[in-house]
Design a protein around this motif. Structure first.
Motif, PDB file in Angstrom:
ATOM      1  N   ASN A  25      41.051  -1.436  14.480  1.00  0.00           N
ATOM      2  CA  ASN A  25      39.985  -0.592  13.948  1.00  0.00           C
ATOM      3  C   ASN A  25      40.468   0.825  13.667  1.00  0.00           C
ATOM      4  OD1 ASN A  25      36.962   0.909  15.153  1.00  0.00           O
ATOM      5  ND2 ASN A  25      37.307   0.017  13.143  1.00  0.00           N
ATOM      6  N   PHE A  26      41.455   1.288  14.422  1.00  0.00           N
ATOM      7  CA  PHE A  26      42.038   2.612  14.209  1.00  0.00           C
ATOM      8  C   PHE A  26      43.193   2.556  13.217  1.00  0.00           C
ATOM      9  CE2 PHE A  26      39.676   3.090  18.058  1.00  0.00           C
ATOM     10  CZ  PHE A  26      39.304   4.416  18.125  1.00  0.00           C
ATOM     11  N   LEU A  27      44.054   1.559  13.368  1.00  0.00           N
ATOM     12  CA  LEU A  27      45.265   1.510  12.560  1.00  0.00           C
ATOM     13  C   LEU A  27      44.979   1.145  11.107  1.00  0.00           C
ATOM     14  CD1 LEU A  27      47.643  -0.140  15.171  1.00  0.00           C
ATOM     15  CD2 LEU A  27      47.351   2.286  14.624  1.00  0.00           C
ATOM     16  N   ALA A  28      43.918   0.401  10.859  1.00  0.00           N
ATOM     17  CA  ALA A  28      43.582   0.033   9.482  1.00  0.00           C
ATOM     18  C   ALA A  28      43.132   1.238   8.654  1.00  0.00           C
ATOM     19  CB  ALA A  28      42.485  -1.036   9.478  1.00  0.00           C
ATOM     20  N   LEU A  29      42.808   2.335   9.332  1.00  0.00           N
ATOM     21  CA  LEU A  29      42.386   3.543   8.608  1.00  0.00           C
ATOM     22  C   LEU A  29      43.467   4.033   7.656  1.00  0.00           C
ATOM     23  CD1 LEU A  29      40.816   5.682  11.500  1.00  0.00           C
ATOM     24  CD2 LEU A  29      39.628   4.171   9.895  1.00  0.00           C
ATOM     25  N   ASN A  30      44.735   3.839   8.031  1.00  0.00           N
ATOM     26  CA  ASN A  30      45.824   4.450   7.290  1.00  0.00           C
ATOM     27  C   ASN A  30      46.642   3.476   6.453  1.00  0.00           C
ATOM     28  OD1 ASN A  30      45.727   7.387   8.190  1.00  0.00           O
ATOM     29  ND2 ASN A  30      45.602   6.277  10.124  1.00  0.00           N
ATOM     30  N   VAL A  31      46.072   2.291   6.226  1.00  0.00           N
ATOM     31  CA  VAL A  31      46.679   1.379   5.255  1.00  0.00           C
ATOM     32  C   VAL A  31      46.510   2.009   3.870  1.00  0.00           C
ATOM     33  CG1 VAL A  31      46.454  -0.897   4.187  1.00  0.00           C
ATOM     34  CG2 VAL A  31      46.287  -0.662   6.674  1.00  0.00           C
ATOM     35  N   SER A  32      47.521   1.910   3.040  1.00  0.00           N
ATOM     36  CA  SER A  32      47.506   2.625   1.751  1.00  0.00           C
ATOM     37  C   SER A  32      46.342   2.212   0.857  1.00  0.00           C
ATOM     38  CB  SER A  32      48.831   2.405   1.016  1.00  0.00           C
ATOM     39  OG  SER A  32      49.023   1.033   0.715  1.00  0.00           O
ATOM     40  N   ASN A  74      52.974   3.860   3.440  1.00  0.00           N
ATOM     41  CA  ASN A  74      54.213   3.359   4.013  1.00  0.00           C
ATOM     42  C   ASN A  74      54.180   1.831   3.903  1.00  0.00           C
ATOM     43  OD1 ASN A  74      56.217   2.323   5.762  1.00  0.00           O
ATOM     44  ND2 ASN A  74      56.164   4.171   7.030  1.00  0.00           N
ATOM     45  N   PRO A  75      54.947   1.244   2.971  1.00  0.00           N
ATOM     46  CA  PRO A  75      54.921  -0.209   2.773  1.00  0.00           C
ATOM     47  C   PRO A  75      55.216  -1.000   4.043  1.00  0.00           C
ATOM     48  CG  PRO A  75      56.059   0.852   0.953  1.00  0.00           C
ATOM     49  CD  PRO A  75      55.826   1.920   1.996  1.00  0.00           C
ATOM     50  N   GLN A  76      56.100  -0.482   4.880  1.00  0.00           N
ATOM     51  CA  GLN A  76      56.423  -1.178   6.127  1.00  0.00           C
ATOM     52  C   GLN A  76      55.207  -1.212   7.051  1.00  0.00           C
ATOM     53  OE1 GLN A  76      59.774   0.474   8.253  1.00  0.00           O
ATOM     54  NE2 GLN A  76      59.760  -1.145   9.816  1.00  0.00           N
ATOM     55  N   TYR A  77      54.494  -0.086   7.098  1.00  0.00           N
ATOM     56  CA  TYR A  77      53.262  -0.016   7.909  1.00  0.00           C
ATOM     57  C   TYR A  77      52.243  -1.020   7.383  1.00  0.00           C
ATOM     58  CZ  TYR A  77      49.145   2.113  10.155  1.00  0.00           C
ATOM     59  OH  TYR A  77      48.003   2.342  10.890  1.00  0.00           O
ATOM     60  N   ASP A  78      52.030  -1.014   6.081  1.00  0.00           N
ATOM     61  CA  ASP A  78      51.072  -1.944   5.472  1.00  0.00           C
ATOM     62  C   ASP A  78      51.436  -3.392   5.788  1.00  0.00           C
ATOM     63  OD1 ASP A  78      49.913   0.299   4.413  1.00  0.00           O
ATOM     64  OD2 ASP A  78      50.406  -0.154   2.320  1.00  0.00           O
ATOM     65  N   ALA A  79      52.731  -3.706   5.710  1.00  0.00           N
ATOM     66  CA  ALA A  79      53.175  -5.082   5.937  1.00  0.00           C
ATOM     67  C   ALA A  79      52.925  -5.522   7.378  1.00  0.00           C
ATOM     68  CB  ALA A  79      54.661  -5.204   5.608  1.00  0.00           C
ATOM     69  N   LEU A  80      53.131  -4.606   8.332  1.00  0.00           N
ATOM     70  CA  LEU A  80      52.894  -4.947   9.739  1.00  0.00           C
ATOM     71  C   LEU A  80      51.411  -5.194  10.012  1.00  0.00           C
ATOM     72  CD1 LEU A  80      55.354  -2.405  11.381  1.00  0.00           C
ATOM     73  CD2 LEU A  80      55.467  -4.903  11.615  1.00  0.00           C
ATOM     74  N   LEU A 139      52.825  -6.430  16.963  1.00  0.00           N
ATOM     75  CA  LEU A 139      52.889  -6.018  15.559  1.00  0.00           C
ATOM     76  C   LEU A 139      52.113  -4.714  15.348  1.00  0.00           C
ATOM     77  CD1 LEU A 139      52.360  -9.500  13.865  1.00  0.00           C
ATOM     78  CD2 LEU A 139      54.441  -8.103  13.732  1.00  0.00           C
ATOM     79  N   LEU A 140      50.960  -4.620  16.001  1.00  0.00           N
ATOM     80  CA  LEU A 140      50.155  -3.406  15.880  1.00  0.00           C
ATOM     81  C   LEU A 140      50.859  -2.226  16.534  1.00  0.00           C
ATOM     82  CD1 LEU A 140      46.590  -4.893  16.518  1.00  0.00           C
ATOM     83  CD2 LEU A 140      47.556  -4.129  14.337  1.00  0.00           C
ATOM     84  N   ARG A 141      51.540  -2.468  17.640  1.00  0.00           N
ATOM     85  CA  ARG A 141      52.290  -1.393  18.303  1.00  0.00           C
ATOM     86  C   ARG A 141      53.441  -0.916  17.399  1.00  0.00           C
ATOM     87  NH1 ARG A 141      51.787  -0.058  23.438  1.00  0.00           N
ATOM     88  NH2 ARG A 141      53.983   0.552  23.520  1.00  0.00           N
ATOM     89  N   GLN A 142      54.100  -1.842  16.726  1.00  0.00           N
ATOM     90  CA  GLN A 142      55.173  -1.459  15.806  1.00  0.00           C
ATOM     91  C   GLN A 142      54.616  -0.591  14.677  1.00  0.00           C
ATOM     92  OE1 GLN A 142      57.544  -4.815  14.425  1.00  0.00           O
ATOM     93  NE2 GLN A 142      57.381  -5.802  16.425  1.00  0.00           N
ATOM     94  N   ALA A 143      53.438  -0.957  14.203  1.00  0.00           N
ATOM     95  CA  ALA A 143      52.807  -0.173  13.133  1.00  0.00           C
ATOM     96  C   ALA A 143      52.481   1.227  13.631  1.00  0.00           C
ATOM     97  CB  ALA A 143      51.548  -0.879  12.634  1.00  0.00           C
ATOM     98  N   GLU A 144      51.914   1.332  14.838  1.00  0.00           N
ATOM     99  CA  GLU A 144      51.561   2.665  15.328  1.00  0.00           C
ATOM    100  C   GLU A 144      52.804   3.498  15.640  1.00  0.00           C
ATOM    101  OE1 GLU A 144      48.316   5.079  17.923  1.00  0.00           O
ATOM    102  OE2 GLU A 144      48.839   3.081  18.679  1.00  0.00           O
TER     103      GLU A 144
END
Length: 532
Positions: A441-448, A460-466, A482-487
């Motif tokens: 719910n927090f991390l999806a805020l910053n998907v491109s 960040n394409p890598q962030y989006d992919a994770l 996976l979510l931890r890697q994104a954050e």
């Protein structure tokens, strides 16, 4: 004979007046200070909690948050989930009715969800329902609304099919994005269905009057399925942005409940009002966003330097008096299965070392002594606490980095509208409270592709992919990793600077019963009562 009739009429009239007077005196009214004017009562076009406080009194979803903040049956009395976790079947209460007495049907929910996902609606939270089959395709205009995985089995049975198992789906359905609309009423009034006199609602209350920037009044909905247990006749919401004014009105007993007071008043208020002062840790984060579309905020060195130079301990202890705690990650502590959120490398440094490193980074980027001047404008929504934070941060950036900082504030609705509509800025105050207790719910805020809430315009394409991969991962532990890697990418790139894990500040009169502090910050008026 005439005289006798006159006496009888007088007696009846007096009796009627006395009865009417006693009924008026018996009316139970809850006065709620609400910290701002709702931008709309159309839940396709709202996004902040002060709007939700009103909407949840008026409308009820399939499930709700109970007084303790736990998921509970709402308009649906029960539900079943398929073995593979992708099909939810809801049984809507037989006695669930709209305020005009008509039945709440499965078609009303289907109609409302299709409206949310219809791209023509431009709903701000449409992505919240993307776990529903074909929701994203519908919302992006790649499929007709009829393809949305929401099926009417019969008048009181609704079937929702998901793209994939979603452990927090019931949490999503408790959000106002999943509320129903009376299809018949919408077909009559269209987008004007939210106006007083037009609105038909299925919650514990119905809209009586709305005077923008003055008050919003809801009254008990006698058609509500659980009306017998609703102890309040009328709720009046007051959109008071001035925290000091709200406290004064509480102290004058004009308000029974008020949200968001200045944190520097905690000690004084506790001395005077004791347990009526509520400071409740919540799943929420207070942060500053950097507009990455323009220099120098497109430079990671500048963003990291600005974030490092903010003394979070000072903000927590001096401005919030410990009511909020320093934070270095967007995801707050307390998410089940996520563990301690990733931290940036400077989190372990002393504040002095951070400031020294920040000066080095700025020099590398060409700013500071001997370089280009650093001119920064901080935007924030009108609120005493936010003003004090902005003033303190401006002083930190000036003292440690030699920056020239100015402040701009707007009312809460205008501030967030500006950000969501893509207005340009330097640095902007924002906050996010969990709609559901999952780090996504927090991390999806910053998907491109999140055009509404990605205030920094992070890409960040890598962030989006994770994040995308996390949606497809069935194993809970692997999904969290996976979510931890994104954050980890997020805290290193610093498109935003998390400042504090927030607490919800309420004043609740001792006349109010049924109030339960909870991390979701949901306090439906239907669970409250007011003593004389």
């Amino acid at each position: 004979m005439v005289l006798m009739k006159t006496k009888l009429a007088t007696t009846i009239l007096l009796g009627s007046l006395l009865l009417g007077s006693s009924q008026a005196l018996a009316e139970v009214v809850l006065h709620r200070g609400n910290s701002g004017e709702p931008k709309s009562l159309d839940y396709a076009h709202i996004s902040i909690n002060i709007e939700g406080f009103v909407i949840y009194d008026l409308f009820e979803g399939l499930v709700i948050h109970d007084a303790k903040g736990a998921i509970a049956p709402g308009a649906a009395e029960s539900w079943k989930v398929s073995d593979d976790g992708t099909v939810y079947t809801f049984k809507i209460r037989d006695n669930a009715k709209w305020s005009d007495g008509s039945p709440v049907t499965a078609e009303d929910f289907q109609f409302a969800m299709r409206r949310i996902e219809n791209p023509k609606t431009a709903a701000e939270y449409a992505n919240l329902l993307y776990p529903i089959k074909n929701a994203e395709a519908v919302n992006k205009g790649k499929a007709p609304v009829e393809d949305l995985g929401v099926k009417v089995i019969d008048a009181k049975t609704l079937e929702i099919t998901l793209e994939r198992p979603t452990p927090y789906f019931l949490q999503l359905l408790s959000h106002y994005t999943a509320l129903p609309i009376s299809k018949a009423n919408y077909e009559k009034f269209g987008d004007q269905f939210v106006k007083p006199g037009n609105m038909v609602s299925n919650g514990a209350f119905k809209l009586q009057a709305h005077v923008p920037n003055d008050s919003l009044t809801v009254v008990k909905n006698e058609s509500y399925w659980d009306a017998a247990n609703v102890k309040i006749d009328k709720v009046i919401f007051y959109p008071i942005e001035d925290a000091a004014a709200a406290v004064r009105r509480f102290e004058a007993k004009e308000l029974d409940v008020t949200y968001n007071f200045s944190a520097d008043q905690i000690k004084r208020l506790r001395a005077s009002y004791g347990a009526q002062v509520h400071v409740t840790p919540s799943l929420s984060t207070y942060y500053y966003a950097f507009d990455m579309r323009q220099p120098p905020y497109d430079d990671i060195r500048v963003r990291r330097a600005l974030s490092m130079a903010i003394d979070r301990d000072f903000l927590s202890s001096e401005i919030y008096k410990g009511a909020q705690l320093p934070a270095y990650s967007l995801v707050p502590d307390g998410m089940e299965g996520y563990g301690k959120p990733p931290q940036p490398d400077f989190a372990a440094m002393s504040q002095i070392d951070r400031e020294d490193k920040a000066v080095e980074l700025l020099k590398e980027a060409g700013y500071g002594k001997g370089g280009k001047p650093l001119n920064i404008e901080i935007r924030y929504n009108t609120n005493t606490n936010h003003e004090r934070v902005a003033t303190a941060v401006a002083n930190m950036w000036k003292t440690a980095l030699g920056a020239n900082v100015s402040l701009v504030n707007l009312d809460v609705a205008s501030h967030y509208s500006y950000l969501k509509e893509g207005g340009k800025f330097n640095v902007a105050r924002a906050g996010w409270a969990a709609d559901y207790a999952d780090p996504e719910n927090f991390l999806a805020l910053n998907v491109s592709t999140n055009k509404t809430f990605n205030y920094p315009h992070y890409n960040n394409p890598q962030y989006d992919a994770l994040i995308k991969q996390s949606y497809e991962e069935r194993d809970v532990a692997k999904r969290m990793e996976l979510l931890r890697q994104a954050e980890t990418l997020l805290v290193n790139d610093q498109p935003l600077a998390p400042l504090m894990g927030t607490a919800d500040l309420w004043l609740v009169s001792d006349k109010v019963q049924g109030w339960v502090d909870n991390a979701t910050n949901n306090h439906l008026s239907k669970f409250l009562s007011v003593s004389k």
